[in-house]
Design a protein around this motif. Structure first.
Motif, PDB file in Angstrom:
ATOM      1  N   ILE A   1       0.836  -1.202   0.000  1.00 35.92           N
ATOM      2  CA  ILE A   1       0.000   0.000   0.000  1.00 35.92           C
ATOM      3  C   ILE A   1       0.873   1.255   0.000  1.00 35.92           C
ATOM      4  CG2 ILE A   1      -1.639   1.354   1.389  1.00 35.92           C
ATOM      5  CD1 ILE A   1      -2.831  -1.398   2.263  1.00 35.92           C
ATOM      6  N   GLU A   2       1.912   1.261   0.831  1.00 35.83           N
ATOM      7  CA  GLU A   2       2.803   2.410   0.883  1.00 35.83           C
ATOM      8  C   GLU A   2       3.481   2.641  -0.473  1.00 35.83           C
ATOM      9  OE1 GLU A   2       5.898   4.057   4.077  1.00 35.83           O
ATOM     10  OE2 GLU A   2       6.530   2.162   3.174  1.00 35.83           O
ATOM     11  N   ASN A   3       3.957   1.577  -1.098  1.00 35.56           N
ATOM     12  CA  ASN A   3       4.594   1.708  -2.413  1.00 35.56           C
ATOM     13  C   ASN A   3       3.613   2.204  -3.466  1.00 35.56           C
ATOM     14  OD1 ASN A   3       7.117   0.930  -1.512  1.00 35.56           O
ATOM     15  ND2 ASN A   3       6.767  -1.231  -1.954  1.00 35.56           N
ATOM     16  N   ASN A   4       2.370   1.718  -3.417  1.00 38.29           N
ATOM     17  CA  ASN A   4       1.348   2.196  -4.352  1.00 38.29           C
ATOM     18  C   ASN A   4       1.056   3.678  -4.159  1.00 38.29           C
ATOM     19  OD1 ASN A   4       1.117  -0.340  -5.478  1.00 38.29           O
ATOM     20  ND2 ASN A   4      -0.712  -0.892  -4.322  1.00 38.29           N
ATOM     21  N   LEU A   5       0.979   4.108  -2.902  1.00 38.44           N
ATOM     22  CA  LEU A   5       0.739   5.532  -2.632  1.00 38.44           C
ATOM     23  C   LEU A   5       1.904   6.393  -3.108  1.00 38.44           C
ATOM     24  CD1 LEU A   5      -0.844   5.349   0.937  1.00 38.44           C
ATOM     25  CD2 LEU A   5      -1.979   6.024  -1.177  1.00 38.44           C
ATOM     26  N   ILE A   6       3.120   5.935  -2.856  1.00 34.74           N
ATOM     27  CA  ILE A   6       4.299   6.678  -3.307  1.00 34.74           C
ATOM     28  C   ILE A   6       4.296   6.780  -4.823  1.00 34.74           C
ATOM     29  CG2 ILE A   6       6.828   6.577  -3.498  1.00 34.74           C
ATOM     30  CD1 ILE A   6       6.808   5.410  -0.612  1.00 34.74           C
ATOM     31  N   HIS A   7       3.976   5.696  -5.486  1.00 38.00           N
ATOM     32  CA  HIS A   7       3.917   5.698  -6.955  1.00 38.00           C
ATOM     33  C   HIS A   7       2.861   6.686  -7.451  1.00 38.00           C
ATOM     34  CE1 HIS A   7       4.216   4.201 -11.030  1.00 38.00           C
ATOM     35  NE2 HIS A   7       2.890   4.087 -11.048  1.00 38.00           N
ATOM     36  N   GLU A   8       1.682   6.664  -6.848  1.00 38.44           N
ATOM     37  CA  GLU A   8       0.608   7.583  -7.251  1.00 38.44           C
ATOM     38  C   GLU A   8       1.020   9.036  -7.077  1.00 38.44           C
ATOM     39  OE1 GLU A   8      -2.620   7.292  -8.537  1.00 38.44           O
ATOM     40  OE2 GLU A   8      -1.964   5.249  -8.997  1.00 38.44           O
ATOM     41  N   VAL A   9       1.595   9.349  -5.928  1.00 37.31           N
ATOM     42  CA  VAL A   9       2.017  10.732  -5.669  1.00 37.31           C
ATOM     43  C   VAL A   9       3.104  11.146  -6.659  1.00 37.31           C
ATOM     44  CG1 VAL A   9       3.176  12.241  -3.995  1.00 37.31           C
ATOM     45  CG2 VAL A   9       1.321  10.745  -3.251  1.00 37.31           C
ATOM     46  N   THR A  10       4.039  10.245  -6.898  1.00 35.59           N
ATOM     47  CA  THR A  10       5.124  10.533  -7.838  1.00 35.59           C
ATOM     48  C   THR A  10       4.574  10.820  -9.232  1.00 35.59           C
ATOM     49  OG1 THR A  10       6.614   9.113  -6.585  1.00 35.59           O
ATOM     50  CG2 THR A  10       7.263   9.622  -8.820  1.00 35.59           C
ATOM     51  N   GLN A  11       3.588  10.073  -9.652  1.00 32.90           N
ATOM     52  CA  GLN A  11       2.999  10.252 -10.980  1.00 32.90           C
ATOM     53  C   GLN A  11       2.203  11.556 -11.087  1.00 32.90           C
ATOM     54  OE1 GLN A  11       3.518   8.241 -13.680  1.00 32.90           O
ATOM     55  NE2 GLN A  11       5.009   7.308 -12.305  1.00 32.90           N
TER      56      GLN A  11
ATOM     57  N   ARG B   1       6.979  19.469  -6.940  1.00 29.47           N
ATOM     58  CA  ARG B   1       8.131  18.759  -6.370  1.00 29.47           C
ATOM     59  C   ARG B   1       9.130  19.739  -5.756  1.00 29.47           C
ATOM     60  NH1 ARG B   1       8.711  13.297  -8.721  1.00 29.47           N
ATOM     61  NH2 ARG B   1       7.191  13.187 -10.378  1.00 29.47           N
ATOM     62  N   GLU B   2       9.399  20.824  -6.486  1.00 32.79           N
ATOM     63  CA  GLU B   2      10.333  21.836  -5.980  1.00 32.79           C
ATOM     64  C   GLU B   2       9.823  22.467  -4.690  1.00 32.79           C
ATOM     65  OE1 GLU B   2      11.214  24.688  -9.047  1.00 32.79           O
ATOM     66  OE2 GLU B   2      11.838  23.102 -10.441  1.00 32.79           O
ATOM     67  N   LYS B   3       8.532  22.751  -4.641  1.00 33.98           N
ATOM     68  CA  LYS B   3       7.964  23.349  -3.430  1.00 33.98           C
ATOM     69  C   LYS B   3       8.042  22.381  -2.249  1.00 33.98           C
ATOM     70  CE  LYS B   3       4.887  26.637  -5.654  1.00 33.98           C
ATOM     71  NZ  LYS B   3       3.515  27.074  -5.880  1.00 33.98           N
TER      72      LYS B   3
ATOM     73  N   ASP C   1      10.185  19.884  -1.934  1.00 38.21           N
ATOM     74  CA  ASP C   1      11.601  19.745  -1.586  1.00 38.21           C
ATOM     75  C   ASP C   1      12.076  20.916  -0.737  1.00 38.21           C
ATOM     76  OD1 ASP C   1      11.920  17.325  -2.825  1.00 38.21           O
ATOM     77  OD2 ASP C   1      12.733  18.177  -4.691  1.00 38.21           O
ATOM     78  N   LYS C   2      11.601  22.115  -1.066  1.00 35.97           N
ATOM     79  CA  LYS C   2      11.993  23.296  -0.300  1.00 35.97           C
ATOM     80  C   LYS C   2      11.476  23.212   1.138  1.00 35.97           C
ATOM     81  CE  LYS C   2      12.157  28.282  -0.528  1.00 35.97           C
ATOM     82  NZ  LYS C   2      11.813  29.490  -1.276  1.00 35.97           N
ATOM     83  N   ILE C   3      10.241  22.728   1.305  1.00 38.90           N
ATOM     84  CA  ILE C   3       9.679  22.584   2.648  1.00 38.90           C
ATOM     85  C   ILE C   3      10.458  21.546   3.446  1.00 38.90           C
ATOM     86  CG2 ILE C   3       7.670  21.750   3.940  1.00 38.90           C
ATOM     87  CD1 ILE C   3       5.915  22.963   1.757  1.00 38.90           C
ATOM     88  N   LEU C   4      10.811  20.446   2.778  1.00 34.97           N
ATOM     89  CA  LEU C   4      11.472  19.348   3.470  1.00 34.97           C
ATOM     90  C   LEU C   4      12.976  19.518   3.608  1.00 34.97           C
ATOM     91  CD1 LEU C   4       9.522  16.395   1.867  1.00 34.97           C
ATOM     92  CD2 LEU C   4       9.215  17.359   4.142  1.00 34.97           C
ATOM     93  N   LYS C   5      13.521  20.502   2.927  1.00 33.53           N
ATOM     94  CA  LYS C   5      14.964  20.716   2.963  1.00 33.53           C
ATOM     95  C   LYS C   5      15.398  21.159   4.360  1.00 33.53           C
ATOM     96  CE  LYS C   5      18.665  23.078   0.562  1.00 33.53           C
ATOM     97  NZ  LYS C   5      18.976  24.179  -0.354  1.00 33.53           N
ATOM     98  N   ASN C   6      16.474  20.568   4.834  1.00 31.59           N
ATOM     99  CA  ASN C   6      17.001  20.903   6.154  1.00 31.59           C
ATOM    100  C   ASN C   6      18.107  21.945   5.979  1.00 31.59           C
ATOM    101  OD1 ASN C   6      17.469  20.919   8.867  1.00 31.59           O
ATOM    102  ND2 ASN C   6      18.464  18.929   8.935  1.00 31.59           N
ATOM    103  N   ASP C   7      17.721  23.184   5.809  1.00 35.33           N
ATOM    104  CA  ASP C   7      18.680  24.265   5.576  1.00 35.33           C
ATOM    105  C   ASP C   7      18.523  25.297   6.690  1.00 35.33           C
ATOM    106  OD1 ASP C   7      20.447  26.083   4.606  1.00 35.33           O
ATOM    107  OD2 ASP C   7      19.385  26.472   2.726  1.00 35.33           O
ATOM    108  N   GLU C   8      19.473  25.311   7.629  1.00 38.77           N
ATOM    109  CA  GLU C   8      19.372  26.212   8.779  1.00 38.77           C
ATOM    110  C   GLU C   8      19.681  27.657   8.420  1.00 38.77           C
ATOM    111  OE1 GLU C   8      21.854  24.549  11.772  1.00 38.77           O
ATOM    112  OE2 GLU C   8      20.675  22.711  11.915  1.00 38.77           O
ATOM    113  N   THR C   9      20.330  27.898   7.286  1.00 45.64           N
ATOM    114  CA  THR C   9      20.675  29.268   6.919  1.00 45.64           C
ATOM    115  C   THR C   9      19.473  30.014   6.355  1.00 45.64           C
ATOM    116  OG1 THR C   9      21.367  28.581   4.711  1.00 45.64           O
ATOM    117  CG2 THR C   9      23.063  28.631   6.438  1.00 45.64           C
TER     118      THR C   9
END
Length: 83
Positions: free
Chosen positions: A39-49, A56-58, A60-68
């Motif tokens: 189920i997890e793999n299917n959900l990841i595939h769906e979101v990726t598609q 994706r960029e947005k 990635d920016k939220i999830l990026k660990n950038d303290e600066t």
């Protein structure tokens, strides 16, 4: 949310109620774990598609660990781990 533990006990209850031989602990936990991973793999595939490059960029920016970088959002980098 249904947890694997609840699924396990529901399966036991179902077997008892329907007079079905209860499978071994290992067998039952392997089946439940496999189902959750599928189920997890299917959900990841769906979101990726469905995600376009802008989204994706947005994300990635939220999830990026950038303290600066100063951001009004809390750091979500610790949440991006997938089991």
């Amino acid at each position: 949310m249904t947890t694997p533990k609840r699924v396990f006990y529901s399966a036991l209850e179902y077997c008892c109620h329907n007079k079905i031989e209860i499978p071994s602990y290992n067998f039952l936990t392997n089946v439940i774990t496999s189902a959750y991973k599928t189920i997890e793999n299917n959900l990841i595939h769906e979101v990726t598609q469905k995600l376009n490059s802008e989204h994706r960029e947005k994300l990635d920016k939220i999830l990026k660990n950038d303290e600066t970088e100063s951001s009004p959002l809390p750091s979500l980098a610790s949440l991006k781990k997938i089991n």
